[in-house]
Write an enzyme that holds these catalytic residues in place. Structure first.
Site, PDB file in Angstrom:
ATOM      1  N   ARG A  37       0.840  -1.221   0.000  1.00 29.47           N
ATOM      2  CA  ARG A  37       0.000   0.000   0.000  1.00 29.47           C
ATOM      3  C   ARG A  37       0.868   1.261   0.000  1.00 29.47           C
ATOM      4  NH1 ARG A  37      -2.273  -3.632  -0.849  1.00 29.47           N
ATOM      5  NH2 ARG A  37      -4.210  -4.481  -0.025  1.00 29.47           N
ATOM      6  N   GLU A  61      -4.748   3.758   6.201  1.00 34.52           N
ATOM      7  CA  GLU A  61      -4.502   3.521   4.775  1.00 34.52           C
ATOM      8  C   GLU A  61      -5.194   4.638   3.977  1.00 34.52           C
ATOM      9  OE1 GLU A  61      -5.320  -0.546   3.253  1.00 34.52           O
ATOM     10  OE2 GLU A  61      -6.314   0.430   1.567  1.00 34.52           O
ATOM     11  N   SER A  75     -10.720  -0.506   3.722  1.00 37.26           N
ATOM     12  CA  SER A  75      -9.891  -0.755   4.903  1.00 37.26           C
ATOM     13  C   SER A  75      -9.369   0.576   5.409  1.00 37.26           C
ATOM     14  CB  SER A  75      -8.690  -1.633   4.536  1.00 37.26           C
ATOM     15  OG  SER A  75      -9.146  -2.830   3.982  1.00 37.26           O
TER      16      SER A  75
END
Ligand code: FAD
Length: 335
Positions: free
Chosen positions: A161, A331, A235
């Site tokens: 990520r 995130e 998320s």
């Protein structure tokens, strides 16, 4: 150009926030004109589908929404096909287009919301595949330099990520297109989660890219909230990748803790499990809560503000830190 516009239709969390200015661009020239004409000191962000962004307050600046289209096969032989895709294309539609052509490579990334241009920013990933696995080049416009660059996969410095676009180039560029290489000789990754089980349930004997995309869609629909029905930004936190020693001491204390060995030195522990074990699964604070089926997703239970979501995120972060000594990082891009 629109002024004082509601951002409700432009992000998936559903927070009632406004932006002072809002405009779109469909090619690089339009983007350059927008940047030249706007006051130099005016704050701005490039927006895609708004599925990885939390607006905690009204945005006092200009939202510049990327709407660059395009899907061009730039090379094809008996083994591979290379496709250049405009940054404003919808990611999921792009996946479905490729798998419908029998091209394998991004089927595990089906149903991820957002645009193609945002995919390299956080190196989107799901079910054992990341966009970096197929990505050849990212074309982007650098605001300060006023030039277009094309980075190779390696130059993008992809990580979990993560990429150079979330670090050294954060807020400095607009992705214009990506070029990906897909396979005509299929090589599926079905090892993650419930994929194999679902393939069996559906009675699929000879798997195609389209079949696998549909399997992924089915699994995702059963686990994740549909942002069209329940506001969320996917998320909320990254899964922490911990030094082996630290992870092993948690696993010793909580033998049931799921974990994935990343390499010899590090182990990943799912943030969802940490949040759930810290007591937050399905719980709410005001109008925001964690999704009952997946504690990693913060959901808008109706009328939630971004500020409320951020307050819940901070509380969760604090509780996970207290219980496990681990700092979980968002995130989602917090604005
Ligand atoms: C239900 C749900 C499920 C999700 N599942 C996953 C998943 O499985 N895996 C995963 O990795 N992510 C997942 N996400 C997160 C999200 O879909 C991805 O991060 C997606 O790539 C974001 O795309 P976007 O166009 O909506 O980006 P936005 O939210 O619009 O933007 C995200 C960031 O990228 C920047 N940005 C966007 N476009 C550009 C551009 N062209 N140039 C420069 N900067 C840009 C923005 O400024 C912002 O900082 C999920 C989200 C939701 C709501």
């Amino acid at each position: 150009m629109k002024t004082n516009i509601s951002l409700l239709p432009y992000h998936t969390f559903g927070a009632k926030v406004n932006a002072d200015f809002f405009t779109t661009f469909s090619n690089k020239e339009e983007l350059k004109t927008i940047l030249q004409q706007k006051p130099k000191d005016q704050n701005f962000i490039i927006l895609g589908g708004g599925s990885n962004i939390l607006f905690t307050q009204d945005f006092h600046g200009m939202i510049i929404k990327n709407e660059i289209k395009g899907f061009e096969v730039v090379h094809e032989d008996e083994n591979n096909v290379t496709v250049k895709i405009g940054a404003g294309e919808n990611w999921h539609d792009t996946v479905m287009k490729t798998v419908s052509n029998g091209w394998q490579g991004i089927e595990n990334l089906a149903l991820i919301p957002g645009t193609v241009g945002a995919s390299p920013i956080q190196n989107i990933g799901a079910y054992g595949v990341e966009v970096k696995d197929v990505l050849q080049r990212v074309e982007f416009y650098h605001f300060e330099k006023g030039e277009t660059f094309e980075y190779t996969n390696q130059e993008c410095q992809f990580g979990y990520r993560n990429s150079i676009f979330k670090n050294a180039l954060k807020g400095k560029i607009a992705v214009l297109s990506i070029t990906i290489q897909l396979n005509k000789q299929w090589n599926f990754n079905t090892s993650y989660g419930a994929i194999e089980e679902e393939i069996k349930t559906q009675g699929i004997e000879t798997l195609t890219p389209l079949d696998l995309a549909n399997v992924i869609i089915k699994i995702r629909e059963s686990k994740l909230p549909d942002p069209k029905k329940i506001g969320n930004c996917g998320s909320f936190f990254k899964n922490p990748v911990l030094p082996k020693k630290e992870a092993l001491s948690i696993i010793e204390k909580f033998p049931e803790a799921p974990h994935y060995i990343v390499n010899e030195e590090t182990i990943k522990i799912p943030a969802g499990w940490l949040i759930q074990t810290a007591g937050w699964k399905g719980k709410s604070l005001g109008n925001v809560g964690t999704y009952p089926k997946q504690a990693l997703v913060l959901v808008n239970n109706g009328g939630a503000t971004g500020e409320e979501a951020w307050a819940l995120a901070l509380q969760i972060q604090k509780d996970v830190k207290t219980q496990f000594g681990i700092s979980i990082e968002p995130e989602v891009n917090i604005i």
